[in-house]
Scaffold this motif. Structure first.
Motif, PDB file in Angstrom:
ATOM      1  N   SER A  70       4.808  26.691  54.422  1.00 15.54           N
ATOM      2  CA  SER A  70       3.948  25.994  54.672  1.00 15.54           C
ATOM      3  C   SER A  70       3.604  24.719  53.641  1.00 15.54           C
ATOM      4  CB  SER A  70       2.412  26.674  54.510  1.00 15.54           C
ATOM      5  OG  SER A  70       1.263  25.838  54.691  1.00 15.54           O
ATOM      6  N   LYS A  71       3.295  23.620  54.010  1.00 12.54           N
ATOM      7  CA  LYS A  71       3.039  22.658  53.074  1.00 12.54           C
ATOM      8  C   LYS A  71       1.736  22.294  52.982  1.00 12.54           C
ATOM      9  CE  LYS A  71       4.414  18.696  56.350  1.00 12.54           C
ATOM     10  NZ  LYS A  71       5.131  17.596  56.343  1.00 12.54           N
ATOM     11  N   ASP A  72       0.675  23.092  53.373  1.00 11.54           N
ATOM     12  CA  ASP A  72      -0.908  22.889  53.283  1.00 11.54           C
ATOM     13  C   ASP A  72      -1.102  22.969  51.765  1.00 11.54           C
ATOM     14  OD1 ASP A  72      -3.319  22.819  53.349  1.00 11.54           O
ATOM     15  OD2 ASP A  72      -3.742  24.510  54.731  1.00 11.54           O
ATOM     16  N   PRO A  73      -1.772  21.927  51.061  1.00 11.33           N
ATOM     17  CA  PRO A  73      -1.983  21.805  50.055  1.00 11.33           C
ATOM     18  C   PRO A  73      -3.389  22.579  49.607  1.00 11.33           C
ATOM     19  CG  PRO A  73      -2.290  19.744  50.778  1.00 11.33           C
ATOM     20  CD  PRO A  73      -1.783  20.610  51.958  1.00 11.33           C
ATOM     21  N   ALA A  74      -4.215  22.832  50.260  1.00 14.91           N
ATOM     22  CA  ALA A  74      -5.283  23.440  50.031  1.00 14.91           C
ATOM     23  C   ALA A  74      -5.369  24.721  49.277  1.00 14.91           C
ATOM     24  CB  ALA A  74      -6.070  23.673  51.373  1.00 14.91           C
ATOM     25  N   GLY A  75      -6.112  24.586  48.113  1.00 16.06           N
ATOM     26  CA  GLY A  75      -6.182  25.921  47.120  1.00 16.06           C
ATOM     27  C   GLY A  75      -5.355  25.876  46.026  1.00 16.06           C
ATOM     28  N   PHE A  76      -4.458  24.749  45.915  1.00 17.34           N
ATOM     29  CA  PHE A  76      -3.448  24.960  44.955  1.00 17.34           C
ATOM     30  C   PHE A  76      -3.998  24.034  43.687  1.00 17.34           C
ATOM     31  CE2 PHE A  76      -0.778  25.950  48.748  1.00 17.34           C
ATOM     32  CZ  PHE A  76      -0.023  27.107  48.161  1.00 17.34           C
ATOM     33  N   ASP A  77      -3.434  24.519  42.475  1.00 19.54           N
ATOM     34  CA  ASP A  77      -3.771  23.799  41.102  1.00 19.54           C
ATOM     35  C   ASP A  77      -2.771  22.516  41.070  1.00 19.54           C
ATOM     36  OD1 ASP A  77      -5.739  26.012  40.516  1.00 19.54           O
ATOM     37  OD2 ASP A  77      -3.888  27.137  40.147  1.00 19.54           O
ATOM     38  N   VAL A  78      -1.709  22.796  41.674  1.00 21.32           N
ATOM     39  CA  VAL A  78      -0.565  21.718  41.402  1.00 21.32           C
ATOM     40  C   VAL A  78       0.264  21.506  42.603  1.00 21.32           C
ATOM     41  CG1 VAL A  78       1.590  21.036  40.131  1.00 21.32           C
ATOM     42  CG2 VAL A  78      -0.277  22.453  38.895  1.00 21.32           C
ATOM     43  N   VAL A  79       0.427  20.125  43.018  1.00 20.86           N
ATOM     44  CA  VAL A  79       1.312  19.955  44.372  1.00 20.86           C
ATOM     45  C   VAL A  79       2.170  18.783  43.970  1.00 20.86           C
ATOM     46  CG1 VAL A  79      -0.598  20.872  45.988  1.00 20.86           C
ATOM     47  CG2 VAL A  79      -0.370  18.368  45.374  1.00 20.86           C
ATOM     48  N   VAL A  80       3.370  19.082  44.414  1.00 21.38           N
ATOM     49  CA  VAL A  80       4.416  18.054  44.204  1.00 21.38           C
ATOM     50  C   VAL A  80       5.138  17.653  45.424  1.00 21.38           C
ATOM     51  CG1 VAL A  80       6.483  17.713  42.763  1.00 21.38           C
ATOM     52  CG2 VAL A  80       4.762  19.475  41.923  1.00 21.38           C
ATOM     53  N   ASN A  81       5.293  16.257  45.440  1.00 23.10           N
ATOM     54  CA  ASN A  81       6.095  15.764  46.539  1.00 23.10           C
ATOM     55  C   ASN A  81       7.612  15.625  45.774  1.00 23.10           C
ATOM     56  OD1 ASN A  81       7.410  14.338  48.694  1.00 23.10           O
ATOM     57  ND2 ASN A  81       7.016  12.535  47.608  1.00 23.10           N
ATOM     58  N   LEU A 124       6.852  36.864  40.154  1.00 20.98           N
ATOM     59  CA  LEU A 124       6.210  35.675  40.640  1.00 20.98           C
ATOM     60  C   LEU A 124       5.792  35.688  42.132  1.00 20.98           C
ATOM     61  CD1 LEU A 124       5.297  32.510  40.384  1.00 20.98           C
ATOM     62  CD2 LEU A 124       7.940  32.044  41.028  1.00 20.98           C
ATOM     63  N   ILE A 125       4.867  35.677  42.524  1.00 26.92           N
ATOM     64  CA  ILE A 125       4.469  35.336  44.029  1.00 26.92           C
ATOM     65  C   ILE A 125       4.811  34.092  44.592  1.00 26.92           C
ATOM     66  CG2 ILE A 125       2.735  35.236  46.044  1.00 26.92           C
ATOM     67  CD1 ILE A 125       0.877  36.764  43.815  1.00 26.92           C
ATOM     68  N   GLY A 158      -2.364  17.558  30.168  1.00 26.17           N
ATOM     69  CA  GLY A 158      -3.460  18.709  30.026  1.00 26.17           C
ATOM     70  C   GLY A 158      -3.478  19.376  30.964  1.00 26.17           C
ATOM     71  N   GLN A 159      -2.461  19.611  32.111  1.00 23.25           N
ATOM     72  CA  GLN A 159      -2.352  20.567  33.016  1.00 23.25           C
ATOM     73  C   GLN A 159      -2.043  21.904  32.669  1.00 23.25           C
ATOM     74  OE1 GLN A 159      -3.686  20.489  36.253  1.00 23.25           O
ATOM     75  NE2 GLN A 159      -2.914  22.518  36.344  1.00 23.25           N
ATOM     76  N   VAL A 160      -2.794  22.870  32.908  1.00 26.44           N
ATOM     77  CA  VAL A 160      -2.601  24.239  32.379  1.00 26.44           C
ATOM     78  C   VAL A 160      -1.496  24.927  33.475  1.00 26.44           C
ATOM     79  CG1 VAL A 160      -3.203  26.663  31.914  1.00 26.44           C
ATOM     80  CG2 VAL A 160      -4.544  24.708  31.126  1.00 26.44           C
ATOM     81  N   LEU A 161      -0.345  25.479  33.280  1.00 26.97           N
ATOM     82  CA  LEU A 161       0.423  25.962  34.197  1.00 26.97           C
ATOM     83  C   LEU A 161       0.786  27.449  34.318  1.00 26.97           C
ATOM     84  CD1 LEU A 161       3.551  23.443  33.917  1.00 26.97           C
ATOM     85  CD2 LEU A 161       1.752  23.392  35.620  1.00 26.97           C
ATOM     86  N   ALA A 162       0.595  27.959  33.201  1.00 29.23           N
ATOM     87  CA  ALA A 162       0.552  29.349  32.971  1.00 29.23           C
ATOM     88  C   ALA A 162      -0.615  30.049  33.805  1.00 29.23           C
ATOM     89  CB  ALA A 162       0.293  29.948  31.625  1.00 29.23           C
ATOM     90  N   GLY A 163      -0.140  30.812  34.949  1.00 29.81           N
ATOM     91  CA  GLY A 163      -1.292  31.549  35.834  1.00 29.81           C
ATOM     92  C   GLY A 163      -1.544  30.600  36.781  1.00 29.81           C
ATOM     93  N   ALA A 168      12.094  25.710  39.652  1.00 29.61           N
ATOM     94  CA  ALA A 168      12.629  26.615  38.619  1.00 29.61           C
ATOM     95  C   ALA A 168      11.687  26.312  37.354  1.00 29.61           C
ATOM     96  CB  ALA A 168      14.318  26.293  38.519  1.00 29.61           C
ATOM     97  N   SER A 169      11.550  25.306  37.026  1.00 28.23           N
ATOM     98  CA  SER A 169      10.780  24.992  35.678  1.00 28.23           C
ATOM     99  C   SER A 169       9.457  25.561  35.847  1.00 28.23           C
ATOM    100  CB  SER A 169      11.121  23.309  35.261  1.00 28.23           C
ATOM    101  OG  SER A 169      12.098  23.235  35.032  1.00 28.23           O
ATOM    102  N   LEU A 170       8.969  25.294  36.820  1.00 29.55           N
ATOM    103  CA  LEU A 170       7.563  25.867  37.160  1.00 29.55           C
ATOM    104  C   LEU A 170       7.417  27.280  36.924  1.00 29.55           C
ATOM    105  CD1 LEU A 170       6.254  23.709  40.070  1.00 29.55           C
ATOM    106  CD2 LEU A 170       5.359  23.660  37.843  1.00 29.55           C
ATOM    107  N   ALA A 171       8.735  28.011  37.632  1.00 27.96           N
ATOM    108  CA  ALA A 171       8.603  29.583  37.269  1.00 27.96           C
ATOM    109  C   ALA A 171       8.750  29.569  35.837  1.00 27.96           C
ATOM    110  CB  ALA A 171       9.906  30.063  38.220  1.00 27.96           C
ATOM    111  N   LYS A 172       9.515  29.003  35.143  1.00 26.40           N
ATOM    112  CA  LYS A 172      10.025  29.389  33.775  1.00 26.40           C
ATOM    113  C   LYS A 172       8.418  29.110  32.983  1.00 26.40           C
ATOM    114  CE  LYS A 172      12.356  27.567  29.943  1.00 26.40           C
ATOM    115  NZ  LYS A 172      13.663  26.507  29.471  1.00 26.40           N
ATOM    116  N   ALA A 173       7.642  28.108  33.273  1.00 23.70           N
ATOM    117  CA  ALA A 173       6.441  27.925  32.629  1.00 23.70           C
ATOM    118  C   ALA A 173       5.150  28.758  32.890  1.00 23.70           C
ATOM    119  CB  ALA A 173       6.048  26.462  33.066  1.00 23.70           C
ATOM    120  N   GLY A 174       5.485  29.745  34.031  1.00 17.69           N
ATOM    121  CA  GLY A 174       4.762  30.719  33.898  1.00 17.69           C
ATOM    122  C   GLY A 174       3.576  30.665  35.156  1.00 17.69           C
ATOM    123  N   VAL A 175       3.966  30.050  36.164  1.00 18.61           N
ATOM    124  CA  VAL A 175       2.861  29.833  37.138  1.00 18.61           C
ATOM    125  C   VAL A 175       2.967  31.227  37.814  1.00 18.61           C
ATOM    126  CG1 VAL A 175       3.245  27.450  37.699  1.00 18.61           C
ATOM    127  CG2 VAL A 175       4.582  28.977  38.929  1.00 18.61           C
TER     128      VAL A 175
END
Length: 277
Positions: free
Chosen positions: A182-193, A176-177, A120-125, A142-149
């Motif tokens: 920085s690995k500060d996770p504040a403010g992100f919709d998705v974070v990945v280790n 894509l921006i 259910g996670q929305v990745l586009a945008g 690479a796949s996150l970029a393809k998915a439209g983040v």
């Protein structure tokens, strides 16, 4: 049962003792009545460039799964690589096209993306952070970029690797921006280790979990245990998350599509797989 008509998928890497793919694919092929087999083939690095071309001269070869230490080396041996593989800088699946050319793609990140979207996670945008710019981290980016983040931050303690990934992302996805450092996770919709941190009990956490927002979707690539300390800490904050093995089972349908086989679902694969974690 392997016959003279069986389609061969070579599983190329070294060493082979940790290979898990045959214990997922082959039970599913058997259940589905597909005359194909994934066969581990241990090939050392110094022999790989020659062997890859030779194995695709077999009359019953259908494709190859590529794992360590050959994913990066494979890129220079292809006739054509998908954008995802070019951004990742590595390849883990190879097939022949009708003209006999070697075509490659990378599905590690596709597995992560499919799993996140099915949850259910929305990745586009979305805004995403990937900590770790090695093979799996680059593939996920690479796949996150393809998915439209819309925004993608990448971090690695090895700065040249991190900056090289960022350059490839900017080259293939100019809208894509991309930020680094920085690995500060504040403010992100998705974070990945996407680091190995979490494989050992005394590993530090890959990022400051206290800075993760409760609404953030958290991803993990470590497969040696289902709930790593990182996921446990994120779960305590109320974050939705994805375990490392989800990425493995989610990418196999993408592989099957790439090789021209009927696709399936992760649930069907888990039901017949002969491995456990």
């Amino acid at each position: 049962m392997i016959s003279g008509k069986t389609k061969l998928i070579a599983h190329l890497g070294y060493p082979t003792h940790s290979f898990k793919a045959p214990m997922i694919y082959n039970p599913w092929f058997e259940k589905s009545g597909i005359d194909a087999v994934v066969m581990p083939m241990g090939c050392m690095a110094e022999d790989y460039a020659t062997f890859l071309r030779l194995v695709f001269r077999l009359s019953n070869i259908h494709g190859a799964l590529v794992t360590m230490p050959h994913k990066v080396t494979t890129m220079a041996l292809l006739d054509e690589a998908a954008t995802t593989a070019r951004v990742a800088g590595s390849c883990n699946a190879v097939r022949l096209d009708p003209e006999g050319r070697l075509i490659g793609d990378m599905f590690d990140g596709e597995g992560f993306v499919r799993g996140a979207m099915r949850k259910g996670q929305v990745l586009a945008g979305a805004k995403a952070l990937v900590v770790g710019s090695g093979g799996v981290g680059s593939a996920i980016a690479a796949s996150l970029a393809k998915a439209g983040v819309a925004e993608l931050a990448v971090f690695d303690s090895h700065t040249p690797m991190m900056e090289a990934l960022a350059d490839r992302l900017r080259s293939h996805y100019p809208e894509l921006i991309v930020t680094t450092g920085s690995k500060d996770p504040a403010g992100f919709d998705v974070v990945v280790n996407a680091t190995p941190l979490g494989m050992k009990d005394d590993d530090p956490l890959p990022m400051d979990v206290d800075r993760i927002d409760p609404g953030t979707f958290v991803g993990e690539v470590v497969m040696s245990r289902e709930i790593t300390p990182f996921l446990a800490a994120a779960g305590e904050k109320g974050c939705a998350f994805q375990v490392g093995t989800d990425m493995l089972f989610e990418q196999i349908p993408a592989y099957l599509e790439f090789f021209g086989f009927p696709t399936t679902t992760p649930e069907e694969l888990r039901a017949v797989a002969r491995i456990s974690y």
